[in-house]
Design a protein around this motif. Structure first.
Motif, PDB file in Angstrom:
ATOM      1  N   MET A  58       0.826  -1.218  -0.118  1.00 19.40           N
ATOM      2  CA  MET A  58       0.030   0.220  -0.004  1.00 19.40           C
ATOM      3  C   MET A  58       0.815   1.362  -0.091  1.00 19.40           C
ATOM      4  N   ARG A  59       2.021   1.123   0.876  1.00 19.08           N
ATOM      5  CA  ARG A  59       2.830   2.504   0.609  1.00 19.08           C
ATOM      6  C   ARG A  59       3.428   2.541  -0.715  1.00 19.08           C
ATOM      7  N   LEU A  82       0.131   5.203  -1.045  1.00 19.47           N
ATOM      8  CA  LEU A  82       0.635   6.301   0.300  1.00 19.47           C
ATOM      9  C   LEU A  82       1.625   7.067  -0.299  1.00 19.47           C
ATOM     10  N   SER A  83       2.779   6.673  -0.965  1.00 22.38           N
ATOM     11  CA  SER A  83       3.875   7.436  -1.748  1.00 22.38           C
ATOM     12  C   SER A  83       3.577   8.148  -2.863  1.00 22.38           C
ATOM     13  N   ASP A  84       3.906   9.492  -2.985  1.00 15.99           N
ATOM     14  CA  ASP A  84       3.605  10.264  -4.330  1.00 15.99           C
ATOM     15  C   ASP A  84       4.643   9.808  -5.230  1.00 15.99           C
ATOM     16  N   GLY A 140      -1.196  12.474  -4.134  1.00 12.53           N
ATOM     17  CA  GLY A 140      -2.079  11.720  -3.327  1.00 12.53           C
ATOM     18  C   GLY A 140      -3.618  11.801  -3.699  1.00 12.53           C
ATOM     19  N   LYS A 141      -4.030  13.055  -3.895  1.00 11.25           N
ATOM     20  CA  LYS A 141      -5.528  13.330  -4.258  1.00 11.25           C
ATOM     21  C   LYS A 141      -6.090  12.647  -5.348  1.00 11.25           C
ATOM     22  N   THR A 142      -5.170  12.669  -6.293  1.00 10.23           N
ATOM     23  CA  THR A 142      -5.484  11.812  -7.799  1.00 10.23           C
ATOM     24  C   THR A 142      -5.696  10.189  -7.279  1.00 10.23           C
ATOM     25  N   LYS A 143      -4.736   9.722  -6.709  1.00  7.62           N
ATOM     26  CA  LYS A 143      -4.605   8.473  -6.225  1.00  7.62           C
ATOM     27  C   LYS A 143      -5.877   8.209  -5.361  1.00  7.62           C
TER      28      LYS A 143
END
Length: 100
Positions: free
Chosen positions: A43-44, A48-50, A55-58
């Motif tokens: 998950m990281r 969780l990592s740009d 992050g918002k798009t993910k």
């Protein structure tokens, strides 16, 4: 360090990194901490990592996939509340939680 203490530390790490923990995290921490550690590593790297996507798009992609797969409303709302803020989701899509 005891196995229980390691499991508690891992669950605290998950909760601190995300700002929340799910029942899935608690079950894995108790019954299969190695699986939780592997899940968190994945998950990281993926979420969780740009990297190429912020992050918002993910998160938007993640929530769209959850909706498309028919995930439980509680899971979708939990993700929206924990990450960019539930108010933003309510402005965009209306209050989907059943609570105003």
């Amino acid at each position: 360090m005891s196995r229980k203490h390691e499991s508690d530390d891992l669950l605290n790490s998950v909760s601190n990194a995300r700002g929340y923990s799910l029942a899935l995290h608690e079950v894995l921490a108790k019954h299969d901490p190695d699986a939780l550690a592997g899940y968190e590593q994945m998950m990281r790297a993926l979420y969780l990592s740009d990297r190429r996507l912020d992050g918002k798009t993910k998160e938007l992609v993640y929530v769209a996939v959850l909706v498309a797969l028919g995930a439980a409303e509680q899971h979708i709302v939990g993700v929206a509340r924990a990450n960019t803020g539930f108010d933003m989701w309510c402005r965009m899509f209306g209050d989907v939680s059943g609570t105003s």
